[in-house]
Write a protein that holds these residues in place. Structure first.
Motif, PDB file in Angstrom:
ATOM      1  N   PHE A  40      46.483  51.120  38.069  1.00 26.54           N
ATOM      2  CA  PHE A  40      45.911  49.888  37.522  1.00 26.54           C
ATOM      3  C   PHE A  40      44.395  49.808  37.724  1.00 26.54           C
ATOM      4  O   PHE A  40      43.709  49.031  37.067  1.00 26.54           O
TER       5      PHE A  40
ATOM      6  N   THR B 256      49.501  51.626  42.480  1.00 25.51           N
ATOM      7  CA  THR B 256      48.371  50.690  42.393  1.00 25.51           C
ATOM      8  C   THR B 256      47.163  51.348  41.743  1.00 25.51           C
ATOM      9  O   THR B 256      46.455  50.726  40.934  1.00 25.51           O
TER      10      THR B 256
ATOM     11  N   LYS C  53      43.890  43.198  39.682  1.00 28.63           N
ATOM     12  CA  LYS C  53      43.414  42.360  38.585  1.00 28.63           C
ATOM     13  C   LYS C  53      43.220  40.873  38.923  1.00 28.63           C
ATOM     14  O   LYS C  53      42.633  40.134  38.127  1.00 28.63           O
TER      15      LYS C  53
ATOM     16  N   GLU D  26      54.255  43.646  39.446  1.00 35.15           N
ATOM     17  CA  GLU D  26      53.292  42.552  39.280  1.00 35.15           C
ATOM     18  C   GLU D  26      52.405  42.422  40.515  1.00 35.15           C
ATOM     19  O   GLU D  26      51.193  42.241  40.407  1.00 35.15           O
TER      20      GLU D  26
ATOM     21  N   TYR E 136      49.895  45.167  40.515  1.00 34.81           N
ATOM     22  CA  TYR E 136      48.942  44.949  39.424  1.00 34.81           C
ATOM     23  C   TYR E 136      47.912  43.894  39.826  1.00 34.81           C
ATOM     24  O   TYR E 136      46.709  44.070  39.625  1.00 34.81           O
ATOM     25  N   TYR E 137      48.376  42.783  40.434  1.00 31.81           N
ATOM     26  CA  TYR E 137      47.467  41.699  40.794  1.00 31.81           C
ATOM     27  C   TYR E 137      46.594  42.031  42.001  1.00 31.81           C
ATOM     28  O   TYR E 137      45.572  41.376  42.227  1.00 31.81           O
TER      29      TYR E 137
END
Length: 301
Positions: free
Chosen positions: A47, A44, A73, A66, A69-70
């Motif tokens: 990112f 994490t 982000k 994903e 990442y989210y």
């Protein structure tokens, strides 16, 4: 590693991220039965820094890569609310209180304390508000957003901003909003309002009496007789002291740019639009024609 980050996992669409380090957040998520481990904290961090608060995931099924990442982000989760043209704060505040599980009495009290007018400040529009909010925070967000937009519109449409003068425009627009059957009628209704005010004739428009909790209630002779507020344009000359509901940009533009028409009267026809007339006799003729249409319809049932 490629296999590891492509591993599928489940997620809530709206996810609460507590404050803390990335490692602490991953530990919290693991305690909530998310399929994460210590190594995910290191992935994490590649990112960026994790957020805190409610965030919105793009899907309930994501790969692990994903998902991580989210965590960094994703946009903050919001709630969507639409204030329709002509609606009043009375009902809008109740929608907010219900969605946020807030105390409506406290919300209304704060609203009345902070807002300069009961209605018309919050423009008819769609708003994306924080996923969670207290009565005070919600009121402050709506007030700041609305007053900035009112000032921006005033400067854009008139070249300057004077709050008192501008909200007279909004007051006129609120009646136009409720009276007009469509946007093309708005400048004509605006012209009728100006014509009546010019000759000292009461506006006598039901739209002004559809204020607050009366937004969806038909105006009756009893209401006209008993309502003592300046919203009662059957009793008091000119515009009410404040707007009677939310307004659209089209209604504001019509208030600023009335059509140059001779009309003093209008009534709804069987097509749902209005017939306009210059004299009272012509208006009575329109009323009679409309009544005959209704009588024929009733007999056909």
């Amino acid at each position: 590693m490629s296999f590891y980050i492509s591993y599928p996992m489940k997620s809530a669409v709206v996810l609460y991220i507590p404050k803390g380090t990335t490692k602490e957040i991953i530990t919290q998520l693991k305690s909530q039965n998310y399929d994460v481990s210590k190594v995910d904290a290191y992935i994490t961090r590649l990112f960026g820094f994790t957020q805190s608060g409610y965030i919105e995931m793009p899907s309930t099924t994501l790969t692990k890569g994903e998902f991580l990442y989210y965590l960094v982000k994703s946009k903050a989760a919001t709630r969507k609310f639409t204030l329709i043209p002509g609606e009043t704060s009375y009902f809008f505040l109740r929608d907010l209180a219900s969605a946020y599980n807030l105390n409506i009495d406290k919300l209304e009290k704060l609203y009345n304390q902070k807002f300069p007018y009961t209605d018309g400040v919050i423009l008819a529009n769609t708003y994306y508000l924080p996923y969670t909010a207290s009565e005070e925070r919600l009121t402050d967000i709506l007030l700041d957003t609305s007053m900035q937009e009112q000032k921006r519109l005033a400067i854009e449409l008139t070249g300057s901003y004077n709050q008192k003068k501008w909200f007279k425009v909004i007051t006129k627009a609120s009646i136009i909003q409720k009276e007009a059957a469509n946007t093309s009628e708005m400048p004509i209704i605006s012209g009728v309002i100006d014509n009546r005010i010019k000759i000292g004739m009461p506006l006598q428009m039901d739209g002004s009496l559809n204020y607050g909790k009366y937004s969806h209630i038909r105006v009756t002779p009893e209401r006209i007789q008993n309502d003592k507020t300046t919203f009662n344009t059957y009793k008091y000359l000119g515009l009410p002291k404040e707007p009677s509901g939310s307004v659209s940009i089209a209604a504001i533009k019509a208030a600023l740019h009335p059509a140059k028409v001779p009309y003093l009267y209008f009534m709804r026809n069987d097509k749902g639009t209005h017939n306009f007339s210059t004299t009272y006799q012509a208006h009575l003729n329109n009323v009679e024609k409309r009544q005959k249409t209704l009588d024929i319809t009733d007999k056909a049932r």
